[in-house]
Design a protein around this motif. Sequence first.
Motif, PDB file in Angstrom:
ATOM      1  N   TYR A   1       0.820  -1.210   0.000  1.00 45.27           N
ATOM      2  CA  TYR A   1       0.000   0.000   0.000  1.00 45.27           C
ATOM      3  C   TYR A   1       0.853   1.259   0.000  1.00 45.27           C
ATOM      4  N   GLN A   2       2.063   1.167   0.539  1.00 46.07           N
ATOM      5  CA  GLN A   2       2.972   2.309   0.484  1.00 46.07           C
ATOM      6  C   GLN A   2       3.390   2.604  -0.958  1.00 46.07           C
ATOM      7  N   ILE A   3       3.632   1.555  -1.737  1.00 44.87           N
ATOM      8  CA  ILE A   3       4.001   1.753  -3.145  1.00 44.87           C
ATOM      9  C   ILE A   3       2.852   2.403  -3.906  1.00 44.87           C
ATOM     10  N   LEU A   4       1.644   1.899  -3.694  1.00 42.67           N
ATOM     11  CA  LEU A   4       0.480   2.456  -4.384  1.00 42.67           C
ATOM     12  C   LEU A   4       0.241   3.902  -3.965  1.00 42.67           C
ATOM     13  N   LEU A   5       0.328   4.172  -2.658  1.00 38.79           N
ATOM     14  CA  LEU A   5       0.113   5.534  -2.166  1.00 38.79           C
ATOM     15  C   LEU A   5       1.176   6.483  -2.714  1.00 38.79           C
ATOM     16  N   SER A   6       2.427   6.086  -2.662  1.00 38.81           N
ATOM     17  CA  SER A   6       3.513   6.953  -3.123  1.00 38.81           C
ATOM     18  C   SER A   6       3.386   7.261  -4.605  1.00 38.81           C
ATOM     19  N   THR A   7       3.009   6.248  -5.393  1.00 34.27           N
ATOM     20  CA  THR A   7       2.828   6.458  -6.832  1.00 34.27           C
ATOM     21  C   THR A   7       1.685   7.423  -7.097  1.00 34.27           C
ATOM     22  N   LEU A   8       0.574   7.229  -6.379  1.00 34.15           N
ATOM     23  CA  LEU A   8      -0.574   8.125  -6.545  1.00 34.15           C
ATOM     24  C   LEU A   8      -0.217   9.551  -6.136  1.00 34.15           C
TER      25      LEU A   8
ATOM     26  N   PHE B   1      -5.503   5.266   1.955  1.00 37.07           N
ATOM     27  CA  PHE B   1      -4.629   4.096   1.894  1.00 37.07           C
ATOM     28  C   PHE B   1      -4.254   3.587   3.279  1.00 37.07           C
ATOM     29  N   VAL B   2      -4.156   4.487   4.256  1.00 33.24           N
ATOM     30  CA  VAL B   2      -3.913   4.039   5.632  1.00 33.24           C
ATOM     31  C   VAL B   2      -5.092   3.197   6.111  1.00 33.24           C
ATOM     32  N   LEU B   3      -6.295   3.678   5.846  1.00 37.94           N
ATOM     33  CA  LEU B   3      -7.491   2.926   6.235  1.00 37.94           C
ATOM     34  C   LEU B   3      -7.553   1.582   5.516  1.00 37.94           C
ATOM     35  N   LEU B   4      -7.242   1.576   4.219  1.00 34.24           N
ATOM     36  CA  LEU B   4      -7.250   0.332   3.451  1.00 34.24           C
ATOM     37  C   LEU B   4      -6.233  -0.654   4.014  1.00 34.24           C
ATOM     38  N   HIS B   5      -5.048  -0.156   4.348  1.00 34.77           N
ATOM     39  CA  HIS B   5      -4.007  -1.017   4.909  1.00 34.77           C
ATOM     40  C   HIS B   5      -4.442  -1.623   6.243  1.00 34.77           C
ATOM     41  N   VAL B   6      -5.034  -0.823   7.101  1.00 34.79           N
ATOM     42  CA  VAL B   6      -5.489  -1.324   8.403  1.00 34.79           C
ATOM     43  C   VAL B   6      -6.587  -2.369   8.231  1.00 34.79           C
ATOM     44  N   VAL B   7      -7.509  -2.103   7.328  1.00 32.66           N
ATOM     45  CA  VAL B   7      -8.597  -3.067   7.080  1.00 32.66           C
ATOM     46  C   VAL B   7      -8.046  -4.384   6.550  1.00 32.66           C
ATOM     47  N   ARG B   8      -7.140  -4.322   5.588  1.00 35.51           N
ATOM     48  CA  ARG B   8      -6.570  -5.548   5.014  1.00 35.51           C
ATOM     49  C   ARG B   8      -5.748  -6.312   6.060  1.00 35.51           C
ATOM     50  N   CYS B   9      -5.006  -5.597   6.906  1.00 30.09           N
ATOM     51  CA  CYS B   9      -4.260  -6.270   7.982  1.00 30.09           C
ATOM     52  C   CYS B   9      -5.223  -6.958   8.938  1.00 30.09           C
ATOM     53  N   GLY B  10      -6.333  -6.294   9.231  1.00 30.23           N
ATOM     54  CA  GLY B  10      -7.337  -6.903  10.093  1.00 30.23           C
ATOM     55  C   GLY B  10      -7.919  -8.165   9.490  1.00 30.23           C
ATOM     56  N   GLN B  11      -8.124  -8.152   8.182  1.00 31.48           N
ATOM     57  CA  GLN B  11      -8.659  -9.342   7.507  1.00 31.48           C
ATOM     58  C   GLN B  11      -7.646 -10.477   7.490  1.00 31.48           C
ATOM     59  N   ILE B  12      -6.377 -10.132   7.296  1.00 36.72           N
ATOM     60  CA  ILE B  12      -5.330 -11.166   7.319  1.00 36.72           C
ATOM     61  C   ILE B  12      -5.228 -11.770   8.715  1.00 36.72           C
ATOM     62  N   LEU B  13      -5.233 -10.929   9.744  1.00 39.49           N
ATOM     63  CA  LEU B  13      -5.193 -11.423  11.113  1.00 39.49           C
ATOM     64  C   LEU B  13      -6.443 -12.240  11.435  1.00 39.49           C
TER      65      LEU B  13
END
Length: 234
Positions: free
Chosen positions: A156-163, A192-204
């Motif tokens: 998500y850092q790569i996507l955010l930085s590119t955007l 993207f921070v929110l997306l990252h947190v949500v995806r981490c929550g789903q992985i956990l």
Amino acid sequence: MPDLFKGGSLDMPVTPVPHEGLDLVWGDCMVNRIAVIVTMILFLLEISDLLSLMPHLFRCVTRWKGNLELEHSVSTARTRNTVALVIAMVLCLVVDRWGLIAPSFKTELPAEWQLAVTAGIITGYAVLRRLLYLASRFRSLISEYDSCLRHCVYNYQILLSTLMLVSSLLLVIFRVPEGAARVILLIETAMFVLLHVVRCGQILGSRCSIIATILYLCALEILPLGILAFVSTL
């Protein structure tokens, strides 16, 4: 008529205006110029890898399992790590240029030191997050699941930085006011921070109970982000 102009006085200062009294543009700082040149060279060297990664990264946006699939491919994950390191330099430049991280102790420093402070704060967040993971049960170096949790932030850092890079170029081209440009970039960051947190929550959540997922998410992801946000607004 000539008598009307007699006895006049020159009220303008007769000495040059001190350089310190002028507001320097971000690009006027030589350190920033050198950093932009070096970053752009490295970015161009990695752009083919970045483009090849994009389909994998987009799957991480639409599906949480896309992170596991990317981590499963050793070569793709290794390329992702290299690209993330280079693109992090782009992130530091954009964040510093638009003042997204602007604590008082940074803005009081000379211009040539401010980019280093921005990079230091972002690096501090990454180090803190890594230390928290090393202190948790997800520190295994051979577990694909643990590696996915630790490294999914890179996706998500790569996507955010590119955007943000593309947005910054457009904002400059269309001469968007500084305040409005800063708001746009902050909104992108928040998304993207929110997306990252949500995806981490789903992985956990795929391995842990709801309570454990919430606790791990707060300790491993939300705490470092909270500290970063706090330091950025001191």
